[in-house]
Design a protein around this motif. Structure first.
Motif, mmCIF file in Angstrom:
data_model
loop_
_atom_site.group_PDB
_atom_site.id
_atom_site.type_symbol
_atom_site.label_atom_id
_atom_site.label_comp_id
_atom_site.label_asym_id
_atom_site.label_seq_id
_atom_site.Cartn_x
_atom_site.Cartn_y
_atom_site.Cartn_z
ATOM 1 N N LYS A 183 0.872 -1.173 0.000
ATOM 2 C CA LYS A 183 0.000 0.000 0.000
ATOM 3 C C LYS A 183 0.908 1.221 0.000
ATOM 4 C CE LYS A 183 -3.523 2.552 2.587
ATOM 5 N NZ LYS A 183 -4.344 2.611 3.819
ATOM 6 N N LEU A 184 0.855 1.979 -1.093
ATOM 7 C CA LEU A 184 1.718 3.141 -1.252
ATOM 8 C C LEU A 184 0.905 4.412 -1.059
ATOM 9 C CD1 LEU A 184 3.594 2.004 -4.502
ATOM 10 C CD2 LEU A 184 4.338 1.705 -2.129
ATOM 11 N N THR A 185 1.404 5.309 -0.236
ATOM 12 C CA THR A 185 0.739 6.600 -0.053
ATOM 13 C C THR A 185 1.383 7.610 -0.999
ATOM 14 O OG1 THR A 185 2.252 7.136 1.778
ATOM 15 C CG2 THR A 185 0.137 6.144 2.348
ATOM 16 N N ILE A 186 0.540 8.325 -1.726
ATOM 17 C CA ILE A 186 1.016 9.325 -2.686
ATOM 18 C C ILE A 186 0.808 10.699 -2.053
ATOM 19 C CG2 ILE A 186 0.899 10.149 -5.056
ATOM 20 C CD1 ILE A 186 1.567 7.190 -4.846
ATOM 21 N N PRO A 187 1.860 11.331 -1.566
ATOM 22 C CA PRO A 187 1.698 12.608 -0.858
ATOM 23 C C PRO A 187 1.533 13.785 -1.810
ATOM 24 C CG PRO A 187 4.018 12.042 -0.979
ATOM 25 C CD PRO A 187 3.265 10.906 -1.637
#
Length: 330
Positions: A183-187
């Motif tokens: 799960k990658l968070t895209i800031p």
């Protein structure tokens, strides 16, 4: 694109050439997407592990553009599905269509028959449609009218969801969350990155025309296959295996969680760490590889207690605390 070679030992693929090609992806994707190197690396790790990725970020941070640029730089087929409340499972997997000329039903493949499937806002569709992806993600096939139909190889689902707008959404069930390798968070971009984005648009950049932006294929399926073979040979010591297990077991004992990481999560963390070790030029895994992938591999596999959530505790903070307390092998 460099074709794989076969050495005297019968090993297919040039691992060094494959690594160089995959490293070139960052520079190529940077022609279209500014400042998202961690997400690019995470997507490449997922491809090497034959896993899937959940991208979480507010609208307008280039999640869709990132996946399209990756597919273009890897010379892979990609399709996009906008998940909505009225989307049916057959709209994803395909369906049988009656042909009046032959008086028979024929299968019309859905958008899932691709290499990179962008499932946009996956949490906006009901569980029945969400679950239509489960077989595709786990078995790499879809079954229609009792007939299993294999999906292309490579195959990756990149699903997106909005972390702030939950009205009218259907949270992904734990069983489906567990199917995502990372799960990658895209800031939101930094000030300078945002200035760069606007400067590009002012200079005529069109996100719908990646060829005009200069994005070219720098790797392909042959490089991925050679890379996967090399990753499979990456050494994992007993101490590293025990370290991964200790991290995952520690989450199950955390007072802030109702659900800790299961053995499937431990397997995912180890696989991602091996891929990252190989990408960085090593044929063995070190503790720093495990730490580097712990958050993206585990943050969606834990469940916070309501009281902890009210106190501002997050999945990332719990995992960081676990990493700080579990002894690191020497």
């Amino acid at each position: 694109m460099t074709e794989p070679t076969t050495d005297n030992a019968g090993n297919t693929g040039d691992a060094d050439t494959a690594r160089a090609s995959l490293e070139a992806l960052r520079a190529e994707i940077a022609k279209a997407v500014v400042g998202q190197d961690p997400a690019v690396t995470g997507l490449v790790v997922a491809l090497l592990c034959r896993g899937h990725v959940l991208l979480e970020g507010v609208p307008g941070v280039a999640k869709t553009l990132l996946v399209r640029a990756l597919a273009s730089a890897l010379e892979l087929d990609t399709k996009r599905v906008q998940f909505t409340p009225d989307l049916m499972p057959s709209d994803v997997t395909g369906s049988l269509v009656y042909d009046a000329r032959t008086a028979a039903f024929s299968f019309q493949p859905g958008p899932v028959f691709t290499n990179l499937l962008l499932a946009d806002e996956i949490n906006r569709t009901p569980p029945k449609t969400q679950s239509s992806l489960l077989e595709a993600m786990e078995e790499r096939q879809v079954t229609v009218d009792g007939t299993p139909r294999p999906l292309p190889e490579p195959f990756l689902v990149a699903a997106t969801q909005n972390p702030v707008e939950y009205e009218g959404t259907y949270p992904l069930p734990e069983a489906q969350l567990d199917r995502f390798l990372l799960k990658l968070t895209i800031p939101l971009p930094s000030r300078q990155d945002e200035i760069d984005v606007l400067t590009r648009h002012a200079s005529g950049f069109n996100p719908r025309d990646l060829r005009a932006a200069g994005v070219r294929p720098v790797a392909g399926p042959a490089d991925l296959e050679a890379a996967r073979a090399a990753v499979a040979k990456t050494t994992v010591s007993p101490e590293i295996t025990a370290y991964v297990v200790d991290i995952c077991r520690a989450t199950r004992e955390s007072p802030s969680l109702t659900l800790g990481v299961t053995p499937r999560g431990a397997t995912a963390l180890l696989a991602a760490a091996r891929a990252w070790a190989w990408l960085t030029g090593r044929d063995y895994v070190i503790p720093d590889d495990v730490k580097a992938l712990a958050l993206p591999a585990l943050r969606h596999r834990v469940q916070l207690r309501p009281e902890a959530e009210m106190e501002g505790v997050t999945a990332d903070s719990v995992i960081n605390s676990v990493l700080a307390h579990v002894p690191v092998p020497r």
